[in-house]
Motif scaffolding. Structure first.
Motif: not given
Lengths: 308, 308
Positions: B152-176
């Motif tokens: 999204x950010x580099x290849x498409x230069x933020x052109x697409x219209x964003x509907x929703x943002x997710x953070x895959x793996x966040x729920x299983x992640x532990x803070x450092x």
């Protein structure tokens, strides 16, 4: 009618480049040593394949004798500031081959497929085959202990005294698709062994099951081009290594090493051939200029044709 | 007494650099977004961590706004000739971080350990912690389909219209290790949220279990520095994204987004603050020069101290 060349890096690449000047590219198959390959900083480095790619695509650094013309070194300089290993000179452009190769191997592509793609992208028309898609690692038992090839060759600059050379993984390796087929093909006119180091660049090839047997069964004559010129090696550790292994630095020792595998031996006019009991042809085998490379390639082909 | 900063890349790095000019480095802890991290060409790239490293070690390319000063591009140019993916600009020196990081991760070192070593080698004295040693991948549901962050950010230069943002793996992640400890420490004087993109740079941090709860439990005041200046974002896709998500491009929207997490909000003097129901302090928050960065850092610290 095709020509097959068994080759290591620099010296062999010169002979293959010579061949490309006198034969259509699709009549040349190079079977390339991968015993020098190693994983460095997580990247798969294939020095002999890359030397051929650079040489045949006009990208080789002729002055330096290895690597790319116009290379930059920002990666290595930065790596050094981070405490990374810097004994192996990875140029910025060189890295592109290693990074892409490593990524594709991790996805399951074979070294042969990747090499063919690299050659295609760079307009290298010959068939370039790694000796095997499986890992074979040349290592050396020395007075400084057992050393992986690049550790001996680059990190220690060939200083340790070599006692024995092994090709780890060779027994389990399969020759890459096309290797034995090219050697055995009725369309193959000549099989050349390049003037590469017999012990470090050609022996790994012969250690891969099936390749030596194919050479012995081939209908085409097998002709070696001498790596010894005027009683010394043109380049690299060949002469030092031969002395350490207890053999005279002479074409006779090389011929004895290859033994009955050879049908003919292209020797240098500076060296005596009296001791040699196989067909020989003598010429100036030094390949400084492109004209030299063409001349040696032509001599090798003409000599081989005389043996058919 | 220490300061903790939650930060993304460029804007946050400026604030942290400002802090380093007025506080001893060992009193600063940056907790850095790694939701932008991705594997590219087999290499582990951590853009926000690297931006901080470059900025704090004086290696950042100020004109370009990302990457290294004095970078060379031989790798990318060569990669292109091999048909490799070239949409993500990997500089030759930048590669050193990625290659070394990837190799060390494959050996089992954590991102936090590697980051600490890089910082140490480059004389960066602050504590730089990735939000997590586990992989968390920001991705966006857009009118062009689901896109990984860098796509999204580099290849498409933020052109697409964003509907929703997710953070895959966040729920299983532990803070450092050290992240929640730094937030909760009685020695922590202030917790700053950098003027990074709330949705793309700070939300991934808050999505890692424990971090938001620690912020809510912290004794130190939590103060955000506005990413909105004069009704627009200073840089990047923040304003476009806010419009697409249906919120006004204003400090009020940012304050509403962070909600009761904030104890105070450092807003820009160009923007209205009437709508804001939390303690605010207004100043010029643009950070063009090093003096600007120091001034904003000082204002944020002074404002936060007033809230203790």
């Amino acid at each position: 009618m095709s020509v097959v060349v068994l080759t290591g890096g620099v010296g062999g690449a010169k002979l293959v480049l010579g061949l490309t000047q006198i034969l259509p590219a699709d009549q040349i198959t190079a079977i390339v040593n991968t015993g020098d390959d190693f994983r460095h900083l997580g990247l798969w480095v294939s020095p002999d394949l890359d030397t051929l790619l650079y040489t045949l695509s006009g990208k080789a650094n002729a002055v330096q004798g290895w690597g790319r013309e116009g290379e930059t070194w920002t990666f290595l300089e930065t790596l050094r500031t981070l405490g990374g290993e810097d004994w192996f000179a990875l140029g910025d452009g060189d890295l592109a081959l290693h990074v892409l190769r490593t990524m594709r191997m991790s996805r399951g592509d074979t070294l042969a497929q990747i090499t063919a793609d690299f050659a295609h992208h760079w307009g290298v028309g010959i068939t370039m085959l790694p000796m095997s898609n499986d890992a074979v690692a040349t290592s050396l038992e020395t007075d400084a202990g057992r050393l992986a090839f690049q550790s001996y060759f680059v990190e220690r600059r060939c200083a340790p005294v070599v006692e024995r050379i092994t090709f780890d993984g060779a027994k389990q390796a399969r020759s890459a698709p096309g290797v034995c087929e090219a050697i055995l093909s009725a369309d193959t006119r000549t099989i050349l062994i390049a003037p590469s180091n017999p012990y470090l660049s050609i022996d790994p090839l012969l250690a891969v099951p099936g390749i030596e047997a194919a050479l012995r069964a081939a209908t085409a004559p097998v002709v070696a081009v001498t790596p010894i010129v005027g009683g010394d090696a043109v380049k690299g550790p060949t002469a030092k290594l031969m002395r350490e292994l207890g053999v005279a630095v002479s074409p006779a020792s090389v011929a004895a090493h290859y033994g009955t595998l050879l049908d003919g031996f292209l020797v240098d006019e500076r060296d005596p051939t009296a001791q040699l009991s196989l067909p020989t042809f003598a010429c100036d085998t030094l390949m400084h200029s492109l004209a030299d490379r063409v001349r040696v390639a032509e001599s090798a082909l003409r000599f081989a044709d005389s043996l058919r």
